[in-house]
Write a protein that holds these residues in place. Structure first.
Motif, PDB file in Angstrom:
ATOM      1  N   LEU A  24       0.842  -1.207   0.000  1.00  0.00           N
ATOM      2  CA  LEU A  24       0.000   0.000   0.000  1.00  0.00           C
ATOM      3  C   LEU A  24       0.873   1.253   0.000  1.00  0.00           C
ATOM      4  CD1 LEU A  24      -2.870   1.243   0.173  1.00  0.00           C
ATOM      5  CD2 LEU A  24      -2.610   1.236   2.663  1.00  0.00           C
ATOM      6  N   HIS A  36      -7.909   2.495   0.743  1.00  0.00           N
ATOM      7  CA  HIS A  36      -7.385   2.159   2.085  1.00  0.00           C
ATOM      8  C   HIS A  36      -8.289   2.818   3.129  1.00  0.00           C
ATOM      9  CE1 HIS A  36      -5.447   5.853   0.737  1.00  0.00           C
ATOM     10  NE2 HIS A  36      -5.179   6.177   1.999  1.00  0.00           N
ATOM     11  N   CYS A  38      -9.582   2.179   5.996  1.00  0.00           N
ATOM     12  CA  CYS A  38      -9.314   2.235   7.442  1.00  0.00           C
ATOM     13  C   CYS A  38      -7.942   2.832   7.742  1.00  0.00           C
ATOM     14  CB  CYS A  38      -9.456   0.861   8.087  1.00  0.00           C
ATOM     15  SG  CYS A  38      -8.069  -0.246   7.723  1.00  0.00           S
ATOM     16  N   GLY A  40      -5.008   1.826   6.672  1.00  0.00           N
ATOM     17  CA  GLY A  40      -3.892   0.865   6.763  1.00  0.00           C
ATOM     18  C   GLY A  40      -3.849   0.103   8.071  1.00  0.00           C
ATOM     19  N   CYS A  44     -10.537  -2.785   7.289  1.00  0.00           N
ATOM     20  CA  CYS A  44     -11.594  -2.629   6.271  1.00  0.00           C
ATOM     21  C   CYS A  44     -11.468  -3.621   5.114  1.00  0.00           C
ATOM     22  CB  CYS A  44     -11.564  -1.220   5.711  1.00  0.00           C
ATOM     23  SG  CYS A  44     -10.086  -0.876   4.755  1.00  0.00           S
ATOM     24  N   SER A  45     -10.252  -4.038   4.813  1.00  0.00           N
ATOM     25  CA  SER A  45      -9.927  -4.940   3.705  1.00  0.00           C
ATOM     26  C   SER A  45     -10.030  -4.289   2.321  1.00  0.00           C
ATOM     27  CB  SER A  45     -10.758  -6.229   3.743  1.00  0.00           C
ATOM     28  OG  SER A  45     -11.954  -6.095   3.038  1.00  0.00           O
TER      29      SER A  45
HETATM   30  S1  FES Z   1      -6.415  -0.271   4.464  1.00  0.00           S
HETATM   31 FE1  FES Z   1      -5.743  -2.297   4.614  1.00  0.00          FE
HETATM   32  S2  FES Z   1      -7.346  -3.197   5.734  1.00  0.00           S
HETATM   33 FE2  FES Z   1      -7.966  -1.143   5.617  1.00  0.00          FE
END
Ligand code: FES
Length: 307
Positions: A24, A36, A38, A40, A44-45
């Motif tokens: 990321l 992204h 959440c 990182g 959230c996935s």
């Molecule tokens: S940004 Fe990777 S799980 Fe949310």
């Protein structure tokens, strides 16, 4: 020293790799629009990537990633970009591309129920239905109908759960359940045992039904073992786990074949091969199954047998 590249699809965007940075971080540094939601934190996935090449150059999953990957049923080639570093040439695909994708995957990650982003599994699929159900509904009062069906599904659901099965869907007079969702190696046996338990429990259920309405149910069961796709479909509170594929259709057809063959419990050849040392079978049939090409061998399970 060789400079390794991270290739991000769609777009075939090539970025030099920093082995200390996550996918990321690498992606965002190169101004790739990489979701992204959440920030990182492995919650959230939405940053997930599908690894197309270079699986061997990924770091192992950390605890945070393991937790979310387990909950969402990620296969080995789906990784959280915010938790994964790489040290070789790797090609990844971002499946989450726009705001709608982000909303879908984030709501799945927040959902407390079992979810799956879609994976292929070999399962045993059990279909059960009630014979002459239409005639029963025509004669029953609405309250009786709902009460009886709820009791029927409660009793049969217990037989499925006791054998580690999962009910996936109800169809008014029938239901679909699967065995092997937790990778139980003996899923075919569990499915057949569940069917036998259902017939046993039906006797008690019918005692009750006779007293209540002066009627009884006859049920039919079909089981097939094969490859299916397991995934969560629908949105928000309407989302549910679904199994899809040819094997599911075949299991349904096997259940229906009981009607023409005047049997009540049939399994396919692939299920039969996995259970033949454990259960007594009766007649076998070679039949054309509605909607399927060629002949299929079906085996009758004797419901007095036990595993
Ligand atoms: S940004 Fe990777 S799980 Fe949310």
């Amino acid at each position: 020293m060789e400079q390794f590249q991270l290739t991000v699809e769609p777009g075939a965007i090539q970025i030099p790799i920093d082995p200390t940075a996550t996918i990321l971080e690498t992606s965002l540094k190169a101004n790739v629009k990489h979701a992204h939601a959440c920030g990182g934190n492995a919650r959230c996935s939405s940053c997930r990537v599908i690894i197309l090449e270079g699986m061997e150059y990924l770091c192992p999953r950390n605890e945070k990633e393991k937790k979310l990957a387990g909950k969402l049923g990620f296969s080995d080639n789906v990784r959280l970009a915010c938790q994964t570093t790489v040290n070789g040439n790797v090609r990844v695909k971002r499946p989450v591309l726009d705001e709608i994708d982000i909303q879908i995957v984030s709501s799945r990650a927040a959902d407390q129920r079992i979810t799956s982003i879609g994976k292929e599994m070999t399962l045993s699929i059990l279909f059960a239905d009630i014979a002459r159900y239409t005639a029963f509904t025509e004669n029953a009062q609405p309250y009786d109908l709902v009460h009886i069906l709820n009791r029927y599904y409660f009793v049969m659901g217990n037989a499925v759960e006791k054998n580690s099965g999962t009910i996936i869907d109800y169809y008014g007079d029938g239901f679909l359940s699967v065995f092997g969702m937790n990778e139980e190696p003996d899923h075919a046996k569990l499915a057949v045992q569940s069917g036998i338990d259902m017939f046993r429990r039906l006797d008690d259920f019918n005692e009750y039904l006779k007293e209540w309405l002066g009627q009884s149910f006859e049920i039919r069961i079909g089981i097939h073992t094969g490859k299916v796709i397991v995934g969560t479909i629908g949105t928000k509170s309407m989302s549910k786990l679904a199994v899809m594929g040819d094997a599911v259709n075949l299991a349904s057809r096997i259940d229906s074949a009981n009607k023409e063959l005047h049997t009540k419990f049939l399994v396919s050849q692939s299920t039969h091969e996995l259970i033949l040392d454990h259960y007594q079978t009766g007649r076998d049939f070679e039949v054309e199954v509605k909607g399927k090409k060629g002949k299929h061998k079906l085996f009758e399970i004797l419901t007095t047998s036990s595993g």
